[in-house]
Design an enzyme around this catalytic site. Structure first.
Site, PDB file in Angstrom:
ATOM      1  N   ASN A   1      -0.007  -1.170  -3.412  1.00  0.00           N
ATOM      2  CA  ASN A   1       0.259   0.224  -3.792  1.00  0.00           C
ATOM      3  C   ASN A   1      -0.258   0.593  -5.188  1.00  0.00           C
ATOM      4  OD1 ASN A   1       3.344   0.410  -1.885  1.00  0.00           O
ATOM      5  ND2 ASN A   1       1.335   1.181  -1.319  1.00  0.00           N
TER       6      ASN A   1
ATOM      7  N   GLY B   1       5.234  10.177   1.519  1.00  0.00           N
ATOM      8  CA  GLY B   1       4.136  11.068   1.105  1.00  0.00           C
ATOM      9  C   GLY B   1       3.963  12.216   2.090  1.00  0.00           C
TER      10      GLY B   1
ATOM     11  N   ARG C   1      10.012  -0.294  11.019  1.00  0.00           N
ATOM     12  CA  ARG C   1       9.078   0.480  10.199  1.00  0.00           C
ATOM     13  C   ARG C   1       9.213   1.940  10.590  1.00  0.00           C
ATOM     14  NH1 ARG C   1       3.314  -0.624   7.731  1.00  0.00           N
ATOM     15  NH2 ARG C   1       2.869   1.447   6.914  1.00  0.00           N
TER      16      ARG C   1
ATOM     17  N   ASP D   1       8.433   3.869   5.250  1.00  0.00           N
ATOM     18  CA  ASP D   1       7.145   4.572   5.156  1.00  0.00           C
ATOM     19  C   ASP D   1       7.283   6.038   5.573  1.00  0.00           C
ATOM     20  OD1 ASP D   1       4.434   4.699   4.569  1.00  0.00           O
ATOM     21  OD2 ASP D   1       3.835   4.234   6.626  1.00  0.00           O
TER      22      ASP D   1
HETATM   23  C1  IPE Z   1       3.843  -0.079   3.100  1.00  0.00           C
HETATM   24  O1  IPE Z   1       3.466   1.230   3.252  1.00  0.00           O
HETATM   25  C2  IPE Z   1       4.457  -0.280   1.745  1.00  0.00           C
HETATM   26  C3  IPE Z   1       5.754   0.346   1.518  1.00  0.00           C
HETATM   27  C4  IPE Z   1       6.454   1.044   2.369  1.00  0.00           C
HETATM   28  C5  IPE Z   1       6.289   0.148   0.212  1.00  0.00           C
HETATM   29  P1  IPE Z   1       1.982   1.726   2.962  1.00  0.00           P
HETATM   30  O2  IPE Z   1       1.998   3.198   3.207  1.00  0.00           O
HETATM   31  O3  IPE Z   1       1.553   1.285   1.615  1.00  0.00           O
HETATM   32  O4  IPE Z   1       1.133   0.961   4.067  1.00  0.00           O
HETATM   33  P2  IPE Z   1      -0.285   1.296   4.667  1.00  0.00           P
HETATM   34  O5  IPE Z   1      -1.217   1.524   3.513  1.00  0.00           O
HETATM   35  O6  IPE Z   1      -0.124   2.545   5.496  1.00  0.00           O
HETATM   36  O7  IPE Z   1      -0.636   0.117   5.509  1.00  0.00           O
HETATM   37  C1  IPE Z   2       6.135   4.735   1.553  1.00  0.00           C
HETATM   38  O1  IPE Z   2       5.741   6.050   1.735  1.00  0.00           O
HETATM   39  C2  IPE Z   2       6.572   4.450   0.152  1.00  0.00           C
HETATM   40  C3  IPE Z   2       5.585   3.697  -0.645  1.00  0.00           C
HETATM   41  C4  IPE Z   2       4.521   3.131  -0.167  1.00  0.00           C
HETATM   42  C5  IPE Z   2       5.850   3.574  -2.052  1.00  0.00           C
HETATM   43  P1  IPE Z   2       4.234   6.493   1.595  1.00  0.00           P
HETATM   44  O2  IPE Z   2       4.034   6.993   0.195  1.00  0.00           O
HETATM   45  O3  IPE Z   2       3.306   5.429   2.019  1.00  0.00           O
HETATM   46  O4  IPE Z   2       4.197   7.706   2.595  1.00  0.00           O
HETATM   47  P2  IPE Z   2       2.990   8.114   3.544  1.00  0.00           P
HETATM   48  O5  IPE Z   2       2.709   6.963   4.427  1.00  0.00           O
HETATM   49  O6  IPE Z   2       1.834   8.462   2.644  1.00  0.00           O
HETATM   50  O7  IPE Z   2       3.506   9.311   4.287  1.00  0.00           O
HETATM   51 MG    MG Z   3       2.489   4.994   3.840  1.00  0.00          MG
END
Ligand code: IPE
Ligand code: IPE
Ligand code: MG
Length: 252
Positions: free
Chosen positions: A73, A28, A189, A25
């Site tokens: 997602n 983004g 995580r 995680d």
């Molecule tokens: C969990 O991360 C899913 C992956 C890393 C693929 P998310 O970013 O989707 O989780 P939440 O929404 O913060 O719980």
């Molecule tokens: C995890 O990174 C990857 C996926 C869920 C595909 P995020 O895209 O959730 O990154 P943040 O949490 O928004 O920073």
């Molecule tokens: Mg995330």
């Protein structure tokens, strides 16, 4: 005579987890901090994943399972979802040969029903080309959710006509998506959030949890080692009573 200065390092090596699971995680946020589109962060995340598989194999970890795309997602903007789907094709095209050379067996688990034929074909190719590798198994959870996993297991058990009186934990474990791997020992995580987000709900029942502040693209071998050192210090009990300190010394 035992050299005490090396004792902690040896103890840590002796307790390498067989199976490490990672919620990758923070991609983004990594992109946003650079004023770049989110998919840039996901692309950087793939590079990290490849480096971490290599580091895990070097440390004797047998199974690495990473969360790449959750059942939830799909709720993200269309552009990001499309970018993540394309990234599967990009990853297979650009990294499969290296993974193959390094002895990585690739498995992809998750719901294929909403995934395009093109992406499914790339996944099938990655699995087929690496099926005989034995150094480390990389399982990529893609369009995966722990609840989806329980549902698909129940459906397959029902479809097989198994007598309800004969269904036990082993039956369910055999039908779960990770039946090719032992339960994860260490669940990491990244990105600073402390939640499971529907990853491996059944399998992680007794996993040790480790939360890293690092955003996934910034995770590296040193941070993996920090998690492994912490794991080596943990005492796993599986519901048993805590041993007396004298017993710990006697069994060391
Ligand atoms: C969990 O991360 C899913 C992956 C890393 C693929 P998310 O970013 O989707 O989780 P939440 O929404 O913060 O719980
Ligand atoms: C995890 O990174 C990857 C996926 C869920 C595909 P995020 O895209 O959730 O990154 P943040 O949490 O928004 O920073
Ligand atoms: Mg995330």
């Amino acid at each position: 005579m035992t050299d005490l200065s090396t004792a902690p390092a040896n103890a840590a090596l002796a307790r390498v987890p067989r199976h490490v699971a990672i919620v990758m995680d923070g991609n983004g946020r990594y992109a946003r901090r650079r004023h770049l589109p989110r998919v840039f962060g996901h692309k950087a995340g793939v590079d990290t994943m490849v480096r971490v598989v290599r580091a895990a194999a070097e440390r004797g970890i047998e199974f690495l399972t990473v969360f790449a795309f959750s059942s939830e997602n799909w709720k993200r903007p269309d552009e990001e979802v499309a970018g993540l789907m394309n990234l599967v094709l990009f990853t297979v095209q650009n990294h499969l040969a290296d993974l193959q050379r390094e002895g990585v067996r690739v498995r992809v688990v998750g719901d294929r029903s909403n995934v395009s034929d093109k992406v499914c074909e790339a996944i099938d190719r990655a699995e087929a080309q690496t099926a005989h590798n034995r150094r480390i198994t990389l399982t990529v959870a893609f369009n995966y959710g722990g609840r989806w996993d329980v549902v698909q297991a129940c459906r397959r058990i029902a479809a097989a006509g198994i007598d309800p009186a004969h269904i036990d934990e082993a039956t369910i474990a055999r039908h779960m998506a990770l039946s090719h791997a032992p339960d994860p020992d260490l669940f990491i995580r990244t990105g600073g959030e402390m939640r499971l987000s529907n990853f491996l709900l059944w399998q992680a029942a007794y996993a040790e949890l480790y939360f890293s502040e690092r955003l996934w693209p910034e995770f590296d071998a040193d941070e993996l080692d920090a998690a492994l050192r912490e794991y080596a210090r943990r005492e796993r009990r599986f519901g048993m009573v805590q041993p007396e300190p004298s017993e710990l010394v006697a069994n060391a």
